[in-house]
Design a protein around this motif. Structure first.
Motif, PDB file in Angstrom:
ATOM      1  N   THR A  39       0.828  -1.204   0.000  1.00  0.00           N
ATOM      2  CA  THR A  39       0.000   0.000   0.000  1.00  0.00           C
ATOM      3  C   THR A  39       0.865   1.257   0.000  1.00  0.00           C
ATOM      4  OG1 THR A  39      -0.131   0.050   2.426  1.00  0.00           O
ATOM      5  CG2 THR A  39      -1.835  -1.186   1.255  1.00  0.00           C
ATOM      6  N   ASN A  40       2.184   1.102   0.141  1.00  0.00           N
ATOM      7  CA  ASN A  40       3.111   2.224   0.133  1.00  0.00           C
ATOM      8  C   ASN A  40       4.025   2.133  -1.083  1.00  0.00           C
ATOM      9  OD1 ASN A  40       2.070   3.012   2.552  1.00  0.00           O
ATOM     10  ND2 ASN A  40       3.850   2.469   3.787  1.00  0.00           N
ATOM     11  N   PRO A  41       4.469   3.252  -1.634  1.00  0.00           N
ATOM     12  CA  PRO A  41       5.376   3.206  -2.775  1.00  0.00           C
ATOM     13  C   PRO A  41       6.771   2.706  -2.410  1.00  0.00           C
ATOM     14  CG  PRO A  41       5.056   5.471  -2.061  1.00  0.00           C
ATOM     15  CD  PRO A  41       4.085   4.634  -1.290  1.00  0.00           C
ATOM     16  N   VAL A  42       7.158   2.769  -1.150  1.00  0.00           N
ATOM     17  CA  VAL A  42       8.452   2.254  -0.707  1.00  0.00           C
ATOM     18  C   VAL A  42       8.207   0.916  -0.020  1.00  0.00           C
ATOM     19  CG1 VAL A  42      10.512   2.685   0.669  1.00  0.00           C
ATOM     20  CG2 VAL A  42       9.357   4.592  -0.461  1.00  0.00           C
ATOM     21  N   VAL A  43       8.582  -0.154  -0.678  1.00  0.00           N
ATOM     22  CA  VAL A  43       8.256  -1.490  -0.178  1.00  0.00           C
ATOM     23  C   VAL A  43       9.240  -1.946   0.897  1.00  0.00           C
ATOM     24  CG1 VAL A  43       7.190  -2.112  -2.365  1.00  0.00           C
ATOM     25  CG2 VAL A  43       9.610  -2.634  -1.993  1.00  0.00           C
ATOM     26  N   VAL A  44       8.839  -2.966   1.635  1.00  0.00           N
ATOM     27  CA  VAL A  44       9.652  -3.573   2.699  1.00  0.00           C
ATOM     28  C   VAL A  44      10.081  -2.507   3.710  1.00  0.00           C
ATOM     29  CG1 VAL A  44      11.407  -5.327   3.188  1.00  0.00           C
ATOM     30  CG2 VAL A  44      10.480  -5.145   0.900  1.00  0.00           C
ATOM     31  N   HIS A  45       9.148  -1.652   4.050  1.00  0.00           N
ATOM     32  CA  HIS A  45       9.352  -0.592   5.033  1.00  0.00           C
ATOM     33  C   HIS A  45       8.113  -0.498   5.925  1.00  0.00           C
ATOM     34  CE1 HIS A  45      12.881   0.704   2.861  1.00  0.00           C
ATOM     35  NE2 HIS A  45      13.085   1.681   3.725  1.00  0.00           N
ATOM     36  N   PRO A  46       8.226   0.117   7.084  1.00  0.00           N
ATOM     37  CA  PRO A  46       7.062   0.254   7.967  1.00  0.00           C
ATOM     38  C   PRO A  46       5.955   1.084   7.329  1.00  0.00           C
ATOM     39  CG  PRO A  46       9.091   0.704   9.169  1.00  0.00           C
ATOM     40  CD  PRO A  46       9.456   0.642   7.715  1.00  0.00           C
ATOM     41  N   ASN A  47       4.729   0.704   7.613  1.00  0.00           N
ATOM     42  CA  ASN A  47       3.589   1.533   7.266  1.00  0.00           C
ATOM     43  C   ASN A  47       3.226   2.403   8.473  1.00  0.00           C
ATOM     44  OD1 ASN A  47       2.172  -0.219   9.026  1.00  0.00           O
ATOM     45  ND2 ASN A  47       1.549  -1.541   7.330  1.00  0.00           N
ATOM     46  N   ALA A  48       2.110   3.108   8.401  1.00  0.00           N
ATOM     47  CA  ALA A  48       1.730   4.003   9.498  1.00  0.00           C
ATOM     48  C   ALA A  48       1.494   3.231  10.790  1.00  0.00           C
ATOM     49  CB  ALA A  48       0.487   4.795   9.118  1.00  0.00           C
ATOM     50  N   LEU A  49       0.928   2.010  10.696  1.00  0.00           N
ATOM     51  CA  LEU A  49       0.728   1.193  11.892  1.00  0.00           C
ATOM     52  C   LEU A  49       2.066   0.823  12.520  1.00  0.00           C
ATOM     53  CD1 LEU A  49      -2.119  -1.250  10.746  1.00  0.00           C
ATOM     54  CD2 LEU A  49      -2.312   0.694  12.331  1.00  0.00           C
ATOM     55  N   GLY A  50       3.045   0.518  11.680  1.00  0.00           N
ATOM     56  CA  GLY A  50       4.369   0.196  12.194  1.00  0.00           C
ATOM     57  C   GLY A  50       5.019   1.354  12.903  1.00  0.00           C
ATOM     58  N   GLU A  51       4.869   2.550  12.347  1.00  0.00           N
ATOM     59  CA  GLU A  51       5.429   3.741  12.987  1.00  0.00           C
ATOM     60  C   GLU A  51       4.750   4.008  14.334  1.00  0.00           C
ATOM     61  OE1 GLU A  51       8.067   5.712  11.952  1.00  0.00           O
ATOM     62  OE2 GLU A  51       8.400   4.224  10.376  1.00  0.00           O
ATOM     63  N   GLU A  52       3.432   3.817  14.378  1.00  0.00           N
ATOM     64  CA  GLU A  52       2.710   3.960  15.650  1.00  0.00           C
ATOM     65  C   GLU A  52       3.224   2.950  16.669  1.00  0.00           C
ATOM     66  OE1 GLU A  52       0.252   5.867  16.847  1.00  0.00           O
ATOM     67  OE2 GLU A  52      -0.467   7.006  15.105  1.00  0.00           O
ATOM     68  N   ALA A  53       3.466   1.723  16.209  1.00  0.00           N
ATOM     69  CA  ALA A  53       3.964   0.686  17.111  1.00  0.00           C
ATOM     70  C   ALA A  53       5.361   1.017  17.625  1.00  0.00           C
ATOM     71  CB  ALA A  53       3.964  -0.664  16.394  1.00  0.00           C
ATOM     72  N   MET A  54       6.196   1.561  16.761  1.00  0.00           N
ATOM     73  CA  MET A  54       7.526   1.985  17.203  1.00  0.00           C
ATOM     74  C   MET A  54       7.405   3.077  18.269  1.00  0.00           C
ATOM     75  SD  MET A  54       9.422   2.042  13.480  1.00  0.00           S
ATOM     76  CE  MET A  54      10.831   2.986  14.061  1.00  0.00           C
ATOM     77  N   ALA A  55       6.478   4.008  18.072  1.00  0.00           N
ATOM     78  CA  ALA A  55       6.259   5.056  19.061  1.00  0.00           C
ATOM     79  C   ALA A  55       5.787   4.471  20.377  1.00  0.00           C
ATOM     80  CB  ALA A  55       5.251   6.075  18.531  1.00  0.00           C
ATOM     81  N   ASP A  56       4.895   3.474  20.306  1.00  0.00           N
ATOM     82  CA  ASP A  56       4.416   2.820  21.526  1.00  0.00           C
ATOM     83  C   ASP A  56       5.566   2.199  22.301  1.00  0.00           C
ATOM     84  OD1 ASP A  56       1.802   3.478  20.916  1.00  0.00           O
ATOM     85  OD2 ASP A  56       1.312   1.519  20.046  1.00  0.00           O
ATOM     86  N   ARG A  57       6.466   1.525  21.589  1.00  0.00           N
ATOM     87  CA  ARG A  57       7.603   0.884  22.254  1.00  0.00           C
ATOM     88  C   ARG A  57       8.548   1.945  22.846  1.00  0.00           C
ATOM     89  NH1 ARG A  57       7.185  -2.408  24.831  1.00  0.00           N
ATOM     90  NH2 ARG A  57       9.431  -2.799  24.862  1.00  0.00           N
ATOM     91  N   ALA A  58       8.718   3.058  22.149  1.00  0.00           N
ATOM     92  CA  ALA A  58       9.554   4.126  22.681  1.00  0.00           C
ATOM     93  C   ALA A  58       8.982   4.690  23.962  1.00  0.00           C
ATOM     94  CB  ALA A  58       9.724   5.225  21.646  1.00  0.00           C
ATOM     95  N   VAL A  59       7.658   4.855  23.999  1.00  0.00           N
ATOM     96  CA  VAL A  59       7.004   5.341  25.207  1.00  0.00           C
ATOM     97  C   VAL A  59       7.259   4.373  26.356  1.00  0.00           C
ATOM     98  CG1 VAL A  59       4.769   5.765  26.291  1.00  0.00           C
ATOM     99  CG2 VAL A  59       5.242   6.695  24.021  1.00  0.00           C
ATOM    100  N   ALA A  60       7.137   3.081  26.063  1.00  0.00           N
ATOM    101  CA  ALA A  60       7.350   2.062  27.109  1.00  0.00           C
ATOM    102  C   ALA A  60       8.765   2.094  27.647  1.00  0.00           C
ATOM    103  CB  ALA A  60       7.015   0.673  26.553  1.00  0.00           C
ATOM    104  N   GLU A  61       9.742   2.340  26.761  1.00  0.00           N
ATOM    105  CA  GLU A  61      11.136   2.329  27.185  1.00  0.00           C
ATOM    106  C   GLU A  61      11.563   3.643  27.830  1.00  0.00           C
ATOM    107  OE1 GLU A  61      13.081  -0.196  27.290  1.00  0.00           O
ATOM    108  OE2 GLU A  61      11.850  -1.615  26.169  1.00  0.00           O
ATOM    109  N   LEU A  62      11.072   4.757  27.280  1.00  0.00           N
ATOM    110  CA  LEU A  62      11.477   6.060  27.789  1.00  0.00           C
ATOM    111  C   LEU A  62      10.659   6.533  28.978  1.00  0.00           C
ATOM    112  CD1 LEU A  62      12.101   7.915  24.397  1.00  0.00           C
ATOM    113  CD2 LEU A  62      13.821   7.236  26.079  1.00  0.00           C
ATOM    114  N   GLY A  63       9.425   5.991  29.103  1.00  0.00           N
ATOM    115  CA  GLY A  63       8.603   6.368  30.245  1.00  0.00           C
ATOM    116  C   GLY A  63       7.885   7.685  30.023  1.00  0.00           C
TER     117      GLY A  63
END
Length: 292
Positions: free
Chosen positions: A268-292
């Motif tokens: 669904t993205n022009p750049v393949v084998v890369h995170p989509n918007a859900l992936g970026e949100e998930a990365m942010a979630d993990r950062a919140v968990a680690e950074l507090g």
């Protein structure tokens, strides 16, 4: 469906253009993306995974060659925390682009940092020595020759990719993180690993052009890369954002709405084998968990 040779050539062309496992091209310094105002100076750095290359809409103030998205994890985190964002992430960036210009007119990424910087996030390392683009190109070529059966890529390449990560990428990551800490001595610094690209065992050839027996091989290369990032973070007293476990079951073989990484075919993205918007949100979630 297009012939496998055409699929492979198309994948290689897109990968080469984007830096494939790369993660983003620097935005103009001072880009706040409409997320600033909280008084906390936040800098997002790194490659295409950090830039969310291919995720629309593009960040309006970023250099177009960086393929930086206004929905990357840096923008997500800045909006959540009301941080003042400077986003210099840039697709295809390598660790050397922290201290060297990646493109004419695009400053080295560490120039966005100072003693006033409070928080720094990044993904980096996947593009160094062309390891991940080399892995995907080699394995796509090998899979086309066997119609997706066996483990031809592993047979042809053995340990050369993991050896490069251990011998070259890891020390470069340590140097890069030390440079960041020196440039932003008062900042909380975090570096994330890379989201899982393939399932644990069976792949989805030709949606992801990897032979069935090479799925564990590529997963092993990715695990080695993420471990190099983790060890470099530990060696430099930087926070490691572990996304491996969280991204299990959200690989590029999963359907839309479940996957966090887009496949080579049917993306669904022009750049393949890369995170989509859900992936970026998930990365942010993990950062919140680690950074507090």
């Amino acid at each position: 469906m297009a012939p496998i040779g055409l699929l492979r050539r198309g994948l290689v062309a897109v990968v080469a253009a984007s830096g494939l496992f790369a993660l983003g091209v620097p935005a103009a310094l001072g880009d706040e993306g409409g997320d600033g105002g909280g008084g906390v100076a936040y800098v997002n750095m790194g490659d295409s995974y950090s830039a969310a290359s291919g995720v629309l809409p593009p960040a309006p103030a970023a250099p177009p060659q960086c393929l930086q998205s206004a929905r990357n994890w840096g923008h997500v985190l800045a909006a959540r925390w009301d941080y003042e964002l400077t986003d210099v992430s840039c697709g295809a960036a390598e660790t050397r682009h922290f201290t060297e210009p990646q493109y004419p007119g695009v400053a080295p990424q560490v120039e966005a940092l100072s003693a006033d910087t409070d928080v720094v996030t990044m993904t980096i390392g996947g593009n160094d020595s062309g390891v991940f683009i080399g892995t995907i190109q080699a394995c796509a070529t090998a899979a086309a020759l066997t119609a997706g059966t066996g483990n031809p890529c592993e047979q042809q390449n053995g340990d050369r990719f993991t050896d490069t990560i251990s011998d070259v990428t890891y020390p470069s990551l340590v140097d890069a993180l030390e440079t960041v800490k020196a440039a932003a001595p008062n900042a909380r610094v975090a570096i994330a690993g890379y989201l899982q690209i393939l399932p644990a065992e069976r792949g989805c050839y030709p949606v992801m052009p990897v032979a069935s027996g090479d799925v564990p091989y590529i997963n092993g290369i990715q695990a080695t890369l993420n471990d190099a990032v983790r060890r470099a973070a530990e060696a430099t007293d930087v926070t490691y954002v572990d996304v491996t476990e969280a991204s299990q079951g959200h690989d590029a073989c999963q359907p839309i709405g479940t996957r966090w990484v887009e496949p080579a075919i049917g993306s669904t993205n022009p750049v393949v084998v890369h995170p989509n918007a859900l992936g970026e949100e998930a990365m942010a979630d993990r950062a919140v968990a680690e950074l507090g």
